[in-house]
Design a protein around this motif. Structure first.
Motif, PDB file in Angstrom:
ATOM      1  N   GLU B 204       0.836  -1.190   0.000  1.00 37.97           N
ATOM      2  CA  GLU B 204       0.000   0.000   0.000  1.00 37.97           C
ATOM      3  C   GLU B 204       0.880   1.252   0.000  1.00 37.97           C
ATOM      4  OE1 GLU B 204      -4.284   0.482   2.068  1.00 37.97           O
ATOM      5  OE2 GLU B 204      -2.568   0.471   3.409  1.00 37.97           O
ATOM      6  N   ARG B 205       1.923   1.186   0.805  1.00 39.69           N
ATOM      7  CA  ARG B 205       2.849   2.311   0.892  1.00 39.69           C
ATOM      8  C   ARG B 205       3.517   2.563  -0.466  1.00 39.69           C
ATOM      9  NH1 ARG B 205       5.182   5.949   0.637  1.00 39.69           N
ATOM     10  NH2 ARG B 205       6.556   7.142   2.004  1.00 39.69           N
ATOM     11  N   LEU B 206       3.844   1.466  -1.118  1.00 33.87           N
ATOM     12  CA  LEU B 206       4.473   1.530  -2.439  1.00 33.87           C
ATOM     13  C   LEU B 206       3.542   2.237  -3.415  1.00 33.87           C
ATOM     14  CD1 LEU B 206       7.097   0.256  -3.296  1.00 33.87           C
ATOM     15  CD2 LEU B 206       5.866  -1.772  -4.006  1.00 33.87           C
ATOM     16  N   LEU B 207       2.247   1.936  -3.283  1.00 29.06           N
ATOM     17  CA  LEU B 207       1.278   2.506  -4.221  1.00 29.06           C
ATOM     18  C   LEU B 207       0.930   3.950  -3.867  1.00 29.06           C
ATOM     19  CD1 LEU B 207      -0.736  -0.707  -4.784  1.00 29.06           C
ATOM     20  CD2 LEU B 207       0.219   0.686  -6.587  1.00 29.06           C
ATOM     21  N   ALA B 208       1.466   4.454  -2.766  1.00 26.22           N
ATOM     22  CA  ALA B 208       1.315   5.875  -2.457  1.00 26.22           C
ATOM     23  C   ALA B 208       2.457   6.667  -3.076  1.00 26.22           C
ATOM     24  CB  ALA B 208       1.280   6.089  -0.942  1.00 26.22           C
ATOM     25  N   THR B 209       3.299   6.007  -3.846  1.00 23.41           N
ATOM     26  CA  THR B 209       4.349   6.696  -4.605  1.00 23.41           C
ATOM     27  C   THR B 209       3.922   6.666  -6.076  1.00 23.41           C
ATOM     28  OG1 THR B 209       5.670   4.786  -5.210  1.00 23.41           O
ATOM     29  CG2 THR B 209       6.027   5.679  -3.004  1.00 23.41           C
TER      30      THR B 209
END
Ligand SMILES: Nc1ncnc2c1ncn2[C@@H]1O[C@H](COP(=O)(O)OP(=O)(O)O)[C@@H](O)[C@H]1O
Ligand SMILES: [Mg+2]
Lengths: 240, 366
Positions: B204-209
């Motif tokens: 999820e964190r990755l997809l916030a980039t």
């Protein structure tokens, strides 16, 4: 002053249950905006919708005059999730380097930003350690550093100071002020009232609704009380 | 750029995770070695008790690799006491064979051998009778000088299109197993890796980039793909050079097939991990999605399957992988004969890749 974040009639429903109910909110750029509310009130859900990690059931969100979700926009938003999302089997430095390489940054700038972010959260000495050996507070700080890594214009921090000792909390807040003075917009969620005092503007959330908003002093004047906690209780009581 | 960042990160993680690395690189070798010894093990000569058998028959039985033991009664106790596989009781023309039948395959083989020996013995007697009969006739009819030619018992020359007389079950099974273990371990490692990324929130964190969803999928494919290449080369080299299994075709074709299989396993593992919430749930996919594949990979002949089973087989990547591997390793076919199988496998992988990119929409709509 232009608006950095505009939330327009946003509702969010999980199954039949409404978690956010017609939220309207505007965050002016260069502000530190606090979203205050007890746990379960819908802060994280709202923040995820702002970043684009979740979609609203109704309504829309604009960040920096761009409709969410938008990939280019993510380059300009620094997001710190409520739960630490870190690679435990990598070192702190490798984590930061990885997140840095996902943004458009020159190699030299990447190095600088990693050093800057680590220094800011007092992790420089622990960068070579694996994250699995970090304490809870250290992980929190590394998450904050990762959110700052690409020098974003808008910072969205979901409970950034949970599990961080008071001294470091103070230094983080002073850094947030410094970032604000650089012209950055910062949205912080918290359930701690004494952090609310430090914000330029506040929105109090309860059961997925904004019960009141304004600057800390405005709110206190409006309710004629000196403590924000009382304001929260009164505003919530008045609504029911 | 972002794909490279993903690949680099996966490399760091994998090289640090010694267990996963060992599982991927060493475990297939261990399992193959074990199976090799289990399936190649020489069978013990069957032990047959005989009653009233004449020396000729005994000799013949011993020639066909049966240990013959003289016994005096045909009882179950005796059979079990002396650890015999059967008792042949000859009472003039009345012949009976009692089989322990604790291992039906071995019992069938023993029965065949005994029947052959008896038939051969009878034929010899018959021939002897016949020739003495002829002699008598000849002596009684002096005019006839031509000797009747003795019929020789025919000798069958057996030749093999695939393999040779030393071919054992493992040789035919081996290509399939090599492919299956590559498939299985790549599935497990990549699936669990992405699953962990889901459960720890880093996905999820990755997809916030600003990373694209397809960059994540391709990053995983490349990162784990490189380990799959190394694994495939190790496994195939080991199977051919150390275990000395039959390799009639080209080594590189075998590597190519296994890589294609690994690609399918990788994409399938990533895809199924999006339907699992824990590592245990990922394990639950093994009996459903992985084990059945091996049954349809060529261990059981395709032609003898029921119609609907054949349809099912054609939905399984391992069916094509097993087929191609048997073609190359056992039958010595070239690239031409396996092109179709390879294309189907690549097709599977492409479909899974697209589904993976779509499945990530769960986290971010764009
Ligand atoms: N994925 C989800 N499915 C169903 N309910 C959810 C989901 N995410 C959050 N909720 C519910 O939404 C409410 C608000 O949660 P959250 O936004 O995390 O609150 P906060 O961050 O203020 O503590 C809670 O009641 C929570 O149970
Ligand atoms: Mg929350």
């Amino acid at each position: 002053m232009s608006s950095a974040i505009v939330i327009n009639e946003v509702s969010k429903r999980f199954g039949k249950k409404y978690v956010l109910n017609q939220i309207n909110l505007t965050v002016e750029s260069g502000q530190i905006f606090g979203l205050i509310g007890p746990s379960g009130s819908g802060k994280t859900t709202l923040v995820k919708i702002i970043v684009g990690m979740d979609s609203a059931s109704h309504g829309n969100v604009q960040v920096l005059n761009t409709s969410v979700p938008n990939l280019q926009l993510l380059q300009r938003i620094g997001y710190m999730a409520q739960a630490d999302a870190l690679y435990n089997d990598l070192t702190g430095e490798e984590n930061l380097a990885f997140f840095a390489s996902l943004f458009k940054l020159k190699k030299v700038v990447q190095k600088e930003r990693i050093a800057y972010a680590a220094e800011l959260v007092h992790l420089t000495a622990d960068l070579k350690k694996k994250v699995e050996n970090y304490s809870g507070g250290m992980k929190r700080r590394l998450s904050l550093a990762a959110a700052l890594i690409q020098n974003p214009d808008v910072l969205i921090l979901d409970e950034p100071t949970v599990g961080i000792d008071p001294e470091l909390r103070k230094s983080i807040w002073s850094e947030l002020y410094r970032l604000k003075n650089e012209g950055k917009t910062i949205l912080v969620t918290t359930h701690v009232m004494d952090e609310a005092e430090k914000c330029d503007c506040l929105a109090m959330v309860r059961n997925g609704e904004i019960i009141t908003s304004g600057s800390p002093s405005e709110l206190k004047n409006q309710y004629g009380i000196t403590s924000l906690e009382e304001v929260f209780l009164q505003a919530g009581g008045k609504q029911q | 750029m972002r794909i490279l960042a993903m690949v680099k990160r996966i490399f760091f993680q994998m090289l640090r995770d010694k267990r996963a690395l060992a599982l991927m690189m060493v475990a297939p070798l261990l399992v193959l070695t074990l199976l090799n010894y289990l399936l190649a093990g020489n069978t013990v000569d069957p032990r047959l008790g005989v009653i009233n058998a004449d020396d000729n028959l005994i000799e013949r039985l011993e020639d066909s690799e049966i240990t013959v033991i003289q016994v005096d009664a045909n009882t179950k106790d005796l059979l079990l006491d002396k650890d015999l596989d059967g008792i042949l009781d000859i009472n003039g023309e009345d012949i009976s064979l009692t089989l322990t039948n604790d291992q039906p395959n071995a019992a069938k083989a023993l029965q065949m051998k005994v029947q052959q020996a008896i038939a051969a013995e009878k034929a010899k007697e018959q021939a002897a009778n016949l020739s003495s009969f002829m002699k008598t006739i000849q002596s009684k009819l002096p005019g006839m000088t031509d000797k009747m030619e003795q019929v020789k018992s025919p000798k069958i020359n057996t030749s093999y299109i695939y393999g040779n007389e030393d071919t054992i079950f493992f040789d035919q099974l081996n290509p399939i197993l090599v492919g299956f273990f590559v498939f299985f371990f790549v599935f497990l490692i990549s699936g669990i890796a992405l699953l962990r990324e889901r459960t720890t929130g880093t996905l999820e964190r990755l997809l916030a980039t600003p990373i694209q969803r397809r960059d994540i999928v391709f990053g995983y494919l490349l990162g784990y793909g490189l380990f799959a290449v190394i694994q495939t080369i190790i496994v195939v080299t080991y199977a051919v050079k150390v275990l000395d299994i039959t390799l009639a075709g080209s080594f590189w074709n075998v590597v190519l097939i296994n890589l294609t299989l690994a690609l399918v396993a990788l994409t399938l593992g990533l895809l199924l991990s999006s339907f699992a919430n824990s590592e245990f749930q990922m394990m639950q996919f093994i009996p459903i999605a992985i084990i059945p594949q091996v049954f349809f990979a060529g261990i059981f002949p395709f032609e003898s399957m029921a119609g609907w089973m054949q349809v099912l087989a054609k939905c399984m990547p391992m069916y094509y992988g097993g087929n191609a591997l048997v073609e190359v390793m056992y039958k010595g076919s070239g690239l031409g004969e396996i092109t179709n199988d390879l294309l189907v496998l690549v097709g599977f992988a492409l479909v899974f890749i697209v589904l993976n990119v779509v499945a990530l929409k769960k986290y971010r709509k764009i």
